[in-house]
Design a protein around this motif. Structure first.
Motif, short mmCIF file in Angstrom:
data_model
loop_
_atom_site.label_atom_id
_atom_site.label_comp_id
_atom_site.label_asym_id
_atom_site.label_seq_id
_atom_site.Cartn_x
_atom_site.Cartn_y
_atom_site.Cartn_z
N THR A 60 -8.15 -2.56 -6.67
CA THR A 60 -9.16 -2.15 -7.51
C THR A 60 -10.53 -2.54 -7.41
O THR A 60 -11.30 -2.04 -7.91
CB THR A 60 -8.50 -2.17 -8.80
N SER A 61 -10.66 -3.61 -6.67
CA SER A 61 -12.01 -4.07 -6.34
C SER A 61 -12.76 -3.34 -5.25
O SER A 61 -13.96 -3.56 -5.09
CB SER A 61 -11.96 -5.65 -5.82
N GLN A 62 -12.02 -2.24 -4.79
CA GLN A 62 -12.80 -1.61 -3.87
C GLN A 62 -12.99 0.07 -4.40
O GLN A 62 -13.64 0.72 -3.72
CB GLN A 62 -12.05 -1.70 -2.51
N LEU A 63 -12.15 0.43 -5.06
CA LEU A 63 -12.10 1.74 -5.61
C LEU A 63 -12.52 1.62 -7.18
O LEU A 63 -11.98 0.95 -8.01
CB LEU A 63 -10.88 2.45 -5.44
N ALA A 64 -13.56 2.34 -7.38
CA ALA A 64 -14.08 2.67 -8.75
C ALA A 64 -13.33 3.93 -9.40
O ALA A 64 -13.38 5.06 -8.59
CB ALA A 64 -15.49 2.58 -9.02
N THR A 65 -13.23 4.02 -10.63
CA THR A 65 -12.75 5.24 -11.39
C THR A 65 -13.69 5.77 -12.24
O THR A 65 -14.88 5.03 -12.57
CB THR A 65 -11.25 4.98 -12.16
N ALA A 66 -13.54 6.96 -12.61
CA ALA A 66 -14.49 7.27 -13.79
C ALA A 66 -14.45 6.45 -15.03
O ALA A 66 -15.47 6.37 -15.85
CB ALA A 66 -14.21 8.90 -13.96
N SER A 67 -13.10 5.92 -15.44
CA SER A 67 -13.23 5.33 -16.43
C SER A 67 -13.90 4.19 -16.56
O SER A 67 -14.65 3.38 -17.18
CB SER A 67 -11.83 4.84 -16.82
N LEU A 110 -9.74 13.52 -4.96
CA LEU A 110 -10.55 14.42 -5.89
C LEU A 110 -10.67 13.95 -7.34
O LEU A 110 -11.24 14.57 -8.26
CB LEU A 110 -10.10 15.74 -5.68
N ALA A 111 -9.73 13.05 -7.86
CA ALA A 111 -9.66 12.89 -9.18
C ALA A 111 -9.35 11.18 -9.30
O ALA A 111 -8.71 10.73 -8.26
CB ALA A 111 -8.55 13.73 -9.95
N SER A 112 -9.50 10.49 -10.46
CA SER A 112 -9.25 9.21 -10.52
C SER A 112 -8.02 8.89 -11.59
O SER A 112 -8.02 7.59 -12.12
CB SER A 112 -10.47 8.22 -10.78
N ASP A 113 -7.51 9.69 -11.95
CA ASP A 113 -6.24 9.43 -12.89
C ASP A 113 -5.18 8.81 -12.06
O ASP A 113 -5.08 8.97 -10.65
CB ASP A 113 -5.83 10.69 -13.48
N PRO A 114 -4.18 7.95 -12.78
CA PRO A 114 -3.24 7.02 -11.87
C PRO A 114 -2.37 7.83 -11.15
O PRO A 114 -2.05 7.59 -10.00
CB PRO A 114 -2.55 6.54 -13.29
N GLU A 115 -1.93 9.09 -11.56
CA GLU A 115 -1.03 9.88 -10.91
C GLU A 115 -1.68 10.45 -9.48
O GLU A 115 -1.12 10.57 -8.46
CB GLU A 115 -0.62 11.10 -11.55
N THR A 116 -2.84 10.92 -9.61
CA THR A 116 -3.46 11.43 -8.48
C THR A 116 -3.68 10.33 -7.69
O THR A 116 -3.56 10.51 -6.25
CB THR A 116 -4.78 11.98 -8.92
N ILE A 117 -3.99 9.28 -8.09
CA ILE A 117 -4.61 8.04 -7.04
C ILE A 117 -2.90 7.48 -6.46
O ILE A 117 -3.05 7.24 -5.22
CB ILE A 117 -5.01 6.68 -7.73
N ASP A 118 -1.87 7.52 -7.15
CA ASP A 118 -0.76 7.11 -6.62
C ASP A 118 -0.41 8.03 -5.28
O ASP A 118 0.11 7.49 -4.34
CB ASP A 118 0.36 7.15 -7.65
N ALA A 119 -0.47 9.49 -5.86
CA ALA A 119 -0.06 10.36 -4.51
C ALA A 119 -1.09 10.24 -3.44
O ALA A 119 -0.59 10.11 -2.32
CB ALA A 119 -0.22 11.64 -5.09
N TRP A 120 -2.37 10.09 -3.83
CA TRP A 120 -3.20 9.62 -2.45
C TRP A 120 -2.92 8.49 -1.75
O TRP A 120 -2.99 8.73 -0.48
CB TRP A 120 -4.67 9.81 -3.07
N VAL A 121 -2.77 7.66 -2.45
CA VAL A 121 -2.30 6.28 -1.50
C VAL A 121 -0.83 6.70 -0.71
O VAL A 121 -1.12 6.19 0.39
CB VAL A 121 -1.98 5.02 -2.79
N ALA A 122 -0.31 7.44 -1.32
CA ALA A 122 1.17 7.77 -0.36
C ALA A 122 0.87 8.62 0.67
O ALA A 122 1.16 8.27 1.87
CB ALA A 122 2.01 8.19 -1.16
N THR A 123 -0.08 9.58 0.61
CA THR A 123 -0.40 10.34 1.63
C THR A 123 -1.18 9.65 2.89
O THR A 123 -0.76 9.86 3.85
CB THR A 123 -1.31 11.67 1.09
N VAL A 124 -2.14 8.91 2.48
CA VAL A 124 -3.02 7.86 3.35
C VAL A 124 -2.15 7.00 3.99
O VAL A 124 -2.07 6.90 5.33
CB VAL A 124 -4.05 7.29 2.46
N GLU A 125 -1.22 6.43 3.36
CA GLU A 125 -0.05 5.54 4.05
C GLU A 125 0.65 6.32 5.10
O GLU A 125 0.80 5.77 6.24
CB GLU A 125 0.98 5.02 3.18
#
Length: 267
Positions: A145-152, A54-69
């Motif tokens: 990162t070639s598959q995921l775009a961020t707001a930045s 739900l957000a594209s800041d690094p901390e949120t992405i890192d937590a999401w990657v761990a959850t999906v893993e």
């Protein structure tokens, strides 16, 4: 068609011909109760709806990657598996699963079953109500990162006159009219499908994109509300040979609520 799981879509005929392949893993991404009522024999269940980003800041992405893993490990999916995902038709959740395999560097051998369970049943194939026997795996999910775009990434693209990246809004007409990312092209994802829930032919899909002013082979970023419909467009563009497409997975759930991000209202 001579298909392989290096592609992002496979036909029912392909799946039936490869059911006995030892590396094949079939994953039903429908809700658990639908899976329990009847599924392709040998399939396992994985509910992807809780795995939103739900957000594209690094901390949120890192937590999401761990959850999906963790979720993929529990589903018994491994790096060497050849995975076919399905739902009732050629839908957004199965497409999202294929995108996840690429975005998190799990396996490049992942595909959506065209037509889903409906095609399976229409072909007279049997279903099972037996629970899957799943052996948990150990994975190392690494964000590509070639598959995921961020707001930045999108902001940078909007500010670069030389950037030829196309932003594709895959939402409904009403959602589009209520606000979109500046300069985005609009093509609702359901237009990819035939009335029976299969994907249109590649030629039809290319024509559809050209009519919408979208070059199918041009770098693109897709978005919707939470990245599922956007994943479907990611998958279709990959099917058409575009390797330069990214899913803005947080999508409007992030862009629309952040006051620092620009919004355009189409006329």
């Amino acid at each position: 068609m001579n298909q392989t799981l290096d592609e992002v879509v496979v036909s029912l005929d392909w799946l039936v011909a490869h059911l006995d392949d030892p590396e094949l893993v079939i994953v039903d991404v429908r809700p658990r109760d639908h899976f329990a009522a009847g599924h392709i024999p040998g399939a396992r269940n994985l509910d992807l709806y809780p795995l939103k980003l739900l957000a594209s800041d690094p901390e949120t992405i890192d937590a999401w990657v761990a959850t999906v893993e963790t979720a993929l490990e529990r589903a018994g999916i491994g790096h060497n598996d050849r995975v076919v995902f399905y739902e009732d038709f050629s839908g957004t959740v199965a497409a999202r699963a294929v995108w996840l395999m690429h975005a998190l560097s799990i396996t490049p051998h992942a595909a959506l079953l065209d037509g889903g369970l409906t095609a399976w049943l229409q072909a007279g194939q049997a279903v099972s109500t037996e629970p899957a026997q799943v052996q948990p795996t150990t994975l190392t999910a690494r964000l590509d990162t070639s598959q995921l775009a961020t707001a930045s990434d999108i902001l940078t693209s909007l500010g670069d006159d030389a950037d030829r990246t196309t932003i594709v809004d895959t939402r409904s007409d009403l959602e589009w009219m209520q606000g979109t990312i500046p300069g985005a092209r609009h093509l609702e994802w359901v237009r990819h499908l035939t009335p029976d829930g299969r994907l249109r032919s590649p030629d039809e899909l290319r024509a559809l994109y050209r009519e919408a002013g979208i070059a199918p082979d041009q770098p693109a970023i897709t978005f919707c509300a939470t990245g599922y419909r956007a994943a479907h467009t990611w998958l279709v563009l990959r099917l058409l040979g575009n390797d330069a497409v990214r899913n803005y997975a947080p999508s409007w759930a992030e862009w629309g609520r952040r006051g620092d991000l620009p919004i355009e209202f189409p006329r």
